[in-house]
Design an enzyme around this catalytic site. Structure first.
Site, short mmCIF file in Angstrom:
data_model
loop_
_atom_site.label_atom_id
_atom_site.label_comp_id
_atom_site.label_asym_id
_atom_site.label_seq_id
_atom_site.Cartn_x
_atom_site.Cartn_y
_atom_site.Cartn_z
N HIS A 26 6.52 1.17 19.35
CA HIS A 26 5.48 1.58 18.37
C HIS A 26 5.55 3.09 18.12
CE1 HIS A 26 1.22 0.71 16.67
NE2 HIS A 26 1.85 1.66 15.98
N ILE A 79 2.40 2.74 2.47
CA ILE A 79 3.64 2.58 3.26
C ILE A 79 4.60 1.66 2.52
CG2 ILE A 79 4.61 1.69 5.43
CD1 ILE A 79 1.91 2.54 6.77
N GLU A 130 0.49 -4.82 22.90
CA GLU A 130 1.08 -3.54 23.33
C GLU A 130 0.32 -2.94 24.51
OE1 GLU A 130 1.20 -1.15 19.81
OE2 GLU A 130 2.54 -2.54 18.81
N ARG A 138 1.53 -4.26 12.44
CA ARG A 138 0.88 -4.64 13.69
C ARG A 138 1.53 -5.94 14.17
NH1 ARG A 138 -0.88 -0.24 13.98
NH2 ARG A 138 -3.06 0.45 14.04
N GLY A 172 0.86 -1.19 0.00
CA GLY A 172 0.00 0.00 0.00
C GLY A 172 0.89 1.23 0.00
C1 8YV Z 1 0.07 5.40 15.64
C2 8YV Z 1 -0.53 3.48 14.03
O1 8YV Z 1 1.18 5.13 16.45
O2 8YV Z 1 -1.30 4.60 12.14
C3 8YV Z 1 -1.38 3.60 12.84
O3 8YV Z 1 -2.15 2.68 12.57
O4 8YV Z 1 -0.46 2.47 14.64
C4 8YV Z 1 0.33 4.61 14.45
O5 8YV Z 1 0.56 5.52 13.45
C5 8YV Z 1 -1.12 5.34 16.47
O6 8YV Z 1 -2.34 5.27 15.85
C6 8YV Z 1 -1.11 6.55 17.37
O7 8YV Z 1 -1.39 6.22 18.60
#
Ligand code: 8YV
Length: 313
Positions: free
Chosen positions: A279, A155, A261, A232, A153
């Site tokens: 994270h 990223i 986590e 994840r 995707g």
């Molecule tokens: C963030 C994430 O750390 O975008 C995501 O899905 O896991 C991270 O970018 C998180 O949502 C912020 O707490």
């Protein structure tokens, strides 16, 4: 009168400030008695704001029948009960794209850190071992190696562009082939793992991807292969990964994410063949501001009956 929102956890102070000046915000994570809080806002609450890790459970949404939007600060929406949202016509928004560059940077940083033993090198230097014992042990080159990306995707693409600069050959596994992608598509994750030196996990967590990096995939990656996960923790069979690192059945891992986590398997703390991050791949001021702004913009669009900027699904 301003709209009433439930905020599941803290966001950046600047974003919270705007949120709290534009809306009536109830802070879920600070409530002593969450049941009483939910009961007190059940008629008024029309939206939930949360982050990727906390999401929001159906048990909370069930208590808030007038909620029509869940705005997620994060790209991953796996912690939001999407079946419930679909069934109750609740819109879900997330913050894609604005974080892709930082997450890709973290993936590259982890690959370099574990291969070049940056953390061990830093410890070695600080302990004064260089002058006492001489040079630290040799490490492994990244340049020119084979990279496999699980999840092509936004990223995955940002990561591939960076790995290109390291002269790496790049192949990827995705639900479907990306038409026009310059990178080689491989339909099986096991085959991908068998043919790369670095397996990067950037796929979103879905029923199809959870647990996908299992012992078969790690066996295919093999004793010279590295696993880098910025997606994840649930995509990886974590106990198996820990034992494969302990037994050196893979060369190493760079992990930003974990299955439960903020808990990290303690066995990892003793290992030199893993580099850990709490994270934090999207954790820069610039990206977190952009994510927060996107949350605010989605809420504004929703309450003005405008199209959402980044709806999920
Ligand atoms: C963030 C994430 O750390 O975008 C995501 O899905 O896991 C991270 O970018 C998180 O949502 C912020 O707490």
């Amino acid at each position: 009168m301003s709209h009433t929102l439930l905020l599941m956890g803290p966001l950046l102070p600047s974003i919270m400030k705007t949120l709290e000046s534009d809306y009536t915000v109830h802070r879920y994570w600070e409530a002593h008695d969450t049941a009483t809080l939910l009961d007190s806002v059940k008629d008024d609450c029309v939206g939930v704001v949360t982050d990727g890790g906390r999401g929001v459970a159906a048990t909370v949404l069930e208590k808030l029948p007038n909620v029509k939007i869940v705005a997620v600060f994060g790209v991953g929406v796996d912690a939001v009960d999407q079946d419930y949202c679909r069934a109750h016509k609740i819109h879900v928004t997330n913050t894609p794209d604005v974080l892709s560059d930082d997450v890709a940077d973290m993936a590259v940083a982890l690959a370099l850190a574990i291969s070049r033993q940056l953390v061990s090198g830093d410890t070695y230097a600080r302990a004064g071992k260089w002058s006492k014992e001489g040079a630290m042990p040799l490490t492994t080159r990244v340049m020119g190696k084979r990279a496999g990306i699980y999840g092509m995707g936004s990223i995955g693409n940002a990561l591939a562009r960076r790995l290109d600069g390291f002269g790496m050959s790049i192949s990827y596994c995705n639900r479907s082939e990306r038409p026009g992608s310059p990178y080689q598509f491989v339909s099986s994750l096991e085959t991908l793992a068998a043919n790369v030196d670095y397996l990067f996990v950037t796929a979103s967590a879905t029923p199809g991807s959870v647990g996908a990096v299992n012992s078969t995939v790690l066996d295919a990656l093999g004793a010279n292969g590295y696993l880098i996960n910025v997606s994840r923790g649930t995509l990886v069979d974590e106990p198996t990964l820990v034992s494969y690192l302990q037994d050196e059945k893979i060369a190493g891992a760079g992990l930003d994410v974990f299955a439960h986590e903020p808990a990290i398997p303690e066995a990892l703390f003793a290992l030199d063949n893993v580099v850990l991050q709490p994270h934090n791949a999207s954790g820069t001021w610039e990206t977190r501001e952009a994510m927060g702004q996107l949350v605010l913009d989605n809420l504004t669009a929703h309450f003005n009956s405008q199209p959402l900027l980044t709806p999920v699904g």
